[in-house]
Scaffold this motif. Structure first.
Motif, PDB file in Angstrom:
ATOM      1  N   PHE A 130       0.942  -8.876 -11.258  1.00 43.36           N
ATOM      2  CA  PHE A 130      -0.018  -7.810 -11.556  1.00 43.36           C
ATOM      3  C   PHE A 130       0.186  -6.698 -10.543  1.00 43.36           C
ATOM      4  CE2 PHE A 130      -2.039 -11.205  -9.078  1.00 43.36           C
ATOM      5  CZ  PHE A 130      -2.430 -10.526  -7.928  1.00 43.36           C
ATOM      6  N   LEU A 131      -0.338  -5.517 -10.847  1.00 39.72           N
ATOM      7  CA  LEU A 131      -0.177  -4.371  -9.954  1.00 39.72           C
ATOM      8  C   LEU A 131      -1.016  -4.541  -8.693  1.00 39.72           C
ATOM      9  CD1 LEU A 131      -0.435  -1.425 -12.521  1.00 39.72           C
ATOM     10  CD2 LEU A 131       1.654  -2.382 -11.531  1.00 39.72           C
ATOM     11  N   THR A 132      -0.439  -4.138  -7.566  1.00 36.51           N
ATOM     12  CA  THR A 132      -1.201  -4.008  -6.336  1.00 36.51           C
ATOM     13  C   THR A 132      -0.985  -2.582  -5.823  1.00 36.51           C
ATOM     14  OG1 THR A 132       0.619  -4.818  -4.957  1.00 36.51           O
ATOM     15  CG2 THR A 132      -0.982  -6.455  -5.735  1.00 36.51           C
ATOM     16  N   ALA A 133      -1.843  -2.155  -4.896  1.00 35.06           N
ATOM     17  CA  ALA A 133      -1.763  -0.776  -4.425  1.00 35.06           C
ATOM     18  C   ALA A 133      -2.089  -0.679  -2.952  1.00 35.06           C
ATOM     19  CB  ALA A 133      -2.706   0.116  -5.219  1.00 35.06           C
ATOM     20  N   GLU A 134      -1.435   0.266  -2.290  1.00 36.85           N
ATOM     21  CA  GLU A 134      -1.801   0.664  -0.933  1.00 36.85           C
ATOM     22  C   GLU A 134      -2.829   1.780  -1.085  1.00 36.85           C
ATOM     23  OE1 GLU A 134      -1.426   0.200   3.246  1.00 36.85           O
ATOM     24  OE2 GLU A 134      -0.511  -0.942   1.606  1.00 36.85           O
ATOM     25  N   LEU A 135      -3.974   1.624  -0.416  1.00 34.36           N
ATOM     26  CA  LEU A 135      -5.105   2.512  -0.632  1.00 34.36           C
ATOM     27  C   LEU A 135      -5.675   2.993   0.686  1.00 34.36           C
ATOM     28  CD1 LEU A 135      -6.635  -0.058  -3.041  1.00 34.36           C
ATOM     29  CD2 LEU A 135      -5.915   2.170  -3.863  1.00 34.36           C
ATOM     30  N   GLU A 136      -6.069   4.252   0.712  1.00 32.35           N
ATOM     31  CA  GLU A 136      -6.758   4.813   1.871  1.00 32.35           C
ATOM     32  C   GLU A 136      -8.266   4.764   1.626  1.00 32.35           C
ATOM     33  OE1 GLU A 136      -7.461   9.122   4.122  1.00 32.35           O
ATOM     34  OE2 GLU A 136      -6.043   8.952   2.444  1.00 32.35           O
ATOM     35  N   LEU A 137      -9.000   4.175   2.564  1.00 27.44           N
ATOM     36  CA  LEU A 137     -10.455   4.134   2.460  1.00 27.44           C
ATOM     37  C   LEU A 137     -11.023   5.517   2.758  1.00 27.44           C
ATOM     38  CD1 LEU A 137     -11.158   0.769   4.332  1.00 27.44           C
ATOM     39  CD2 LEU A 137     -11.101   1.149   1.862  1.00 27.44           C
ATOM     40  N   LEU A 138     -11.835   6.035   1.852  1.00 27.50           N
ATOM     41  CA  LEU A 138     -12.371   7.378   2.000  1.00 27.50           C
ATOM     42  C   LEU A 138     -13.800   7.335   2.535  1.00 27.50           C
ATOM     43  CD1 LEU A 138     -11.134   9.036  -1.321  1.00 27.50           C
ATOM     44  CD2 LEU A 138     -10.117   9.219   0.955  1.00 27.50           C
TER      45      LEU A 138
END
Length: 246
Positions: A130-138
């Motif tokens: 499944f897709l995973t993502a690198e994310l910036e917490l806003l």
């Protein structure tokens, strides 16, 4: 910049912090995600990120409950999203915490999650099931005048609901228990208004609470004026959110 890596769940809808998200999960790539989330140690949040799918991309059927015929296991987790799936999604989404993940007979899952905080999509990884993502917490910055704007938005929202409900039962009254925290008000109103996905996405990614509330005030006044000329609608239509299918 604080970043996290989480499973990625694209939807044809926008999730806001504090809002409940019911899901009916039956595609294999998302079933695999739920099986992985169920491995989370007791007491730890079962988190995934929700992003809205951009208009105009080859994505899952929009009819609720209709599986995407392109999303077969042999095509992998990017099926229906193109060669570069990050381009198929809006750049700001919301972390969801799954309070309930219940497997049904046949392998599908019923999931009840709550939006927690906004994130910016940095990159998408399609190497797993499944897709995973690198994310910036806003962060959620209040902005100038958010308190007064919140009060104005709540007054306008009551008028909007009254018009939408045809001045019948379940309209909000001054005594109704509503939040007074400006950021909570901004997300509640954004989720409750009958708006298209691009407009809801614009509200989600507003730079601060005050900016979001200003936009909502304009929208509420405009929509309320339009509704005056429409037939009455049941009040339940304002707050009833459909179960998202995949």
């Amino acid at each position: 910049m604080t970043t996290v890596r989480l499973p990625l769940f694209p939807l044809n809808s926008v999730l806001f912090p504090g809002l409940v998200l019911p899901l009916n999960v039956f595609e294999e790539r998302y079933r695999a995600m739920m099986r992985e989330l169920l491995k989370t140690p007791e007491g730890e949040p079962r988190r995934f990120a929700v992003v809205a799918i951009r208009d105009g991309h080859e994505v899952a059927s929009t009819a609720p409950g209709m599986p995407d015929p392109t999303a077969v296991p042999e095509l992998g987790p990017t099926a229906g999203f193109g060669a570069d799936p990050a381009r198929a999604f809006h750049g700001v989404g919301c972390v969801a915490d799954a309070a309930t993940i219940r497997e049904r007979s046949g392998g599908a899952f019923e999931v009840l999650a709550t939006g927690t905080r906004r994130v910016r999509l940095l990159s998408v990884d399609a190497t797993g099931p499944f897709l995973t993502a690198e994310l910036e917490l806003l962060p959620e910055e209040p902005g100038d005048g958010s308190g007064a704007l919140s009060e104005g938005v709540l007054r306008a929202f009551r008028q909007y609901q009254k018009r939408l409900a045809g001045a019948r039962e379940r309209t909000l009254s001054p005594g109704t228990d509503l939040p007074d925290e400006p950021s909570v008000v901004s997300y509640l109103v954004a989720a409750a208004m009958m708006l298209d996905i691009p407009t809801k996405q614009r509200l989600l990614q507003a730079p601060d609470t005050a900016s979001r509330l200003r936009d909502e005030l304009r929208l509420l006044r405009s929509e309320t004026a339009i509704i005056r000329h429409l037939p009455s609608l049941p009040a339940a239509e304002l707050t009833r959110g459909p179960t998202s299918m995949n």
